[in-house]
Design a protein around this motif. Structure first.
Motif, short mmCIF file in Angstrom:
data_model
loop_
_atom_site.label_atom_id
_atom_site.label_comp_id
_atom_site.label_asym_id
_atom_site.label_seq_id
_atom_site.Cartn_x
_atom_site.Cartn_y
_atom_site.Cartn_z
N PHE A 185 12.47 17.44 19.50
CA PHE A 185 11.15 17.54 18.89
C PHE A 185 10.89 16.39 17.92
N LEU A 186 9.68 15.84 18.04
CA LEU A 186 9.17 14.92 17.04
C LEU A 186 8.44 15.73 15.98
N VAL A 187 8.84 15.57 14.73
CA VAL A 187 8.24 16.33 13.63
C VAL A 187 7.49 15.35 12.72
N ARG A 188 6.19 15.57 12.58
CA ARG A 188 5.37 14.72 11.72
C ARG A 188 4.73 15.58 10.66
N VAL A 211 4.08 17.24 2.17
CA VAL A 211 5.00 18.30 2.58
C VAL A 211 6.44 17.83 2.43
N ASP A 212 7.26 18.67 1.82
CA ASP A 212 8.70 18.43 1.73
C ASP A 212 9.30 18.68 3.10
N GLU A 213 9.87 17.64 3.72
CA GLU A 213 10.37 17.77 5.09
C GLU A 213 11.47 18.83 5.21
N SER A 214 12.12 19.16 4.10
CA SER A 214 13.18 20.18 4.16
C SER A 214 12.61 21.57 4.44
N LEU A 215 11.27 21.73 4.30
CA LEU A 215 10.65 23.02 4.60
C LEU A 215 10.58 23.28 6.11
N THR A 225 -12.92 25.62 11.93
CA THR A 225 -12.01 25.10 10.91
C THR A 225 -10.81 24.39 11.52
N LEU A 226 -11.06 23.58 12.54
CA LEU A 226 -9.97 22.80 13.10
C LEU A 226 -9.41 21.85 12.05
N PRO A 227 -8.10 21.60 12.09
CA PRO A 227 -7.52 20.70 11.08
C PRO A 227 -8.16 19.32 11.14
N ALA A 228 -8.58 18.84 10.01
CA ALA A 228 -9.20 17.53 9.96
C ALA A 228 -8.15 16.43 10.02
N PHE A 229 -6.96 16.71 9.55
CA PHE A 229 -5.85 15.78 9.70
C PHE A 229 -4.55 16.56 9.58
N ILE A 230 -3.52 16.00 10.17
CA ILE A 230 -2.23 16.67 10.16
C ILE A 230 -1.16 15.83 9.48
N ASP A 231 -1.08 14.54 9.83
CA ASP A 231 0.00 13.73 9.28
C ASP A 231 -0.46 12.31 9.04
N ALA A 255 0.83 -1.20 0.00
CA ALA A 255 0.00 0.00 0.00
C ALA A 255 0.87 1.25 0.00
N THR A 256 0.53 2.19 -0.85
CA THR A 256 1.27 3.46 -0.94
C THR A 256 0.32 4.61 -0.63
N LEU A 257 0.75 5.45 0.31
CA LEU A 257 -0.06 6.59 0.74
C LEU A 257 0.63 7.87 0.33
N THR A 258 -0.03 8.67 -0.48
CA THR A 258 0.49 9.97 -0.89
C THR A 258 -0.56 11.02 -0.56
N GLY A 259 -0.23 12.28 -0.79
CA GLY A 259 -1.21 13.30 -0.51
C GLY A 259 -0.72 14.70 -0.77
N GLU A 260 -1.63 15.66 -0.69
CA GLU A 260 -1.32 17.08 -0.80
C GLU A 260 -1.49 17.71 0.57
N PRO A 261 -0.64 18.69 0.91
CA PRO A 261 -0.75 19.33 2.23
C PRO A 261 -2.14 19.94 2.43
N PRO A 262 -2.73 19.75 3.61
CA PRO A 262 -4.04 20.36 3.88
C PRO A 262 -3.91 21.88 3.96
N CYS A 263 -4.80 22.59 3.32
CA CYS A 263 -4.75 24.06 3.28
C CYS A 263 -6.12 24.63 3.66
N TYR A 264 -6.05 25.87 4.21
CA TYR A 264 -7.29 26.56 4.52
C TYR A 264 -7.03 28.06 4.50
N ASP A 265 -7.84 28.76 3.70
CA ASP A 265 -7.80 30.22 3.66
C ASP A 265 -6.39 30.76 3.46
#
Length: 379
Positions: free
Chosen positions: A86-89, A94-98, A146-152, A57-67
């Motif tokens: 820090f744990l960064v998820r 998202v390009d992690e280098s950002l 408009t709470l984030p519906a998902f983050i990572d 299974a492969t999971l891809t996606g676009e960063p969630p955006c709002y306004d």
């Protein structure tokens, strides 16, 4: 992009989970979504018995955006020996280098301008500025509706116990082969019998105990024969039950056509063996009768001659050492021994041997009596 090897059941759960996350995100006005794809693969079992079906299974996606704001990552502070780290998820796509880890600040929020004990903060960007915002302040920052519906991608893991840890699903041919071996060796056992064939098959395919490894070794010659017989058994039984009006046989037809065996289908599929035997008139392979009796008395030196049914290398008493488990069927009864003697590494299932040893104890295995020998020597 994240890739996991899932069982078919886990993949189905993941599909449902991703669909729910995407639906919730769209309802709250977020752009960006997960995309899940899967490829079915068949692999050899690690225990050497048959083949199992998995989904890559492969999971891809676009960063969630709002306004105009894009969610980059969720940040969790962790106390370590080196201080706070820090744990960064990152959000999907998202390009992690950002994410500049050196710019992260424990408990700080750019929205309210305060620093306090915060379990989690979020990174957001408008394309120019990256802000670190507290999980509570994000409600004020974007609006309470408009709470984030998902983050990572960790969001996808929630709800079905982690990925890659479920019981594998065996192929139809694998179950047919093992069920055939079980019937040849022990005879057919219905669900209500003392030793159901379904349970023998389960122990062989999925058992991790020492006695399960012994059972696999004992059935190995019959499994090899079952693997050769499986296509003919499947074809013959399917031709008989495919248009049957009987409910059980209709279910059997469904499983025989399946890509893999569902969790509730093993018992039904095992019944293909007696159905096949009934159709073609075959009988259980004739073997030399073995007396169900113990041999000798404890401490007595005995000599036995018979056929090896199990020859398996197992862990020894000392770390890093091994022993051989050898089980011998003789006209007088079954003999078992654990030994590191050189001769035991040169024999295999089916070999005829004569062994002399001292009776250590009288044991039972699958309701059959076994005599345990120590200090065995091959004549």
């Amino acid at each position: 992009m994240n890739t996991w090897t899932l069982t078919p059941a886990e993949y189905a759960a993941t599909v449902a989970k991703v669909a729910a996350i995407n639906k919730r995100a769209a309802k709250r006005g977020f752009t960006g979504r997960f995309e899940l794809s899967g490829t079915t693969v068949t692999r050899k079992a690690e225990n050497g018995v048959g083949e199992y079906v998995f989904v890559e299974a492969t999971l891809t996606g676009e960063p969630p955006c709002y306004d105009g704001w894009t969610f980059l990552a969720a940040i969790d502070a962790v106390a370590t020996d080196a201080g706070t780290e820090f744990l960064v998820r990152c959000a999907p796509g998202v390009d992690e280098s950002l994410v500049d880890r050196s710019a992260l600040r424990e408990g700080a929020c750019d929205h309210c301008g305060t620093k306090r004990n915060r379990r989690r903060v979020m990174l957001v960007t408008d394309g120019t500025t990256v802000n670190q915002v507290g999980a509570t302040c994000i409600k004020d920052f974007l609006g309470w509706s408009t709470l984030p519906a998902f983050i990572d991608t960790e969001s996808v893991r929630d709800g079905f116990g982690g990925l890659g840890g479920g019981t594998p699903s065996a192929t139809v041919e694998t179950v047919i082969a093992v069920a055939y071996a079980a019937v040849q060796r022990f005879g057919w056992g219905s669900t209500y019998s003392k030793t159901p064939t379904r349970m023998v098959v389960s122990d062989v395919l999925f058992g991790s105990r020492k006695k399960d490894a012994e059972l696999r070794a004992e059935l190995a010659p019959f499994i090899e024969q079952g693997e050769r017989m499986a296509p003919a058994i499947t074809e013959t039984v399917l031709a008989h039950v495919v248009e049957s009006g009987d409910s059980f046989e209709a279910n059997l037809a469904v499983i025989l056509r399946a890509e893999y065996v569902p969790d509730n289908g093993y018992g039904i599929l095992c019944a293909a063996i007696p159905v096949y035997d009934r159709l073609v008139g075959t009988k259980k392979a004739e073997t030399e009768p073995v007396v169900d009796a113990w041999i000798g008395t404890k401490g007595e030196k005995v000599t036995v001659t018979g056929r090896i049914t199990t020859a398996l290398t197992v862990d020894g008493y000392a770390y890093g050492s091994t022993q051989r488990l050898v089980v011998i069927e003789t006209p007088a009864g079954v003999v078992k021994t654990y030994t590191a003697a050189a001769w035991a590494y040169d024999v295999d299932s089916g070999d005829e041997v004569t062994v002399t040893g001292v009776v250590k104890e009288h044991d039972t295995y699958r309701d059959r009596k076994q005599t345990v020998l120590v200090r065995p020597k091959r004549a």
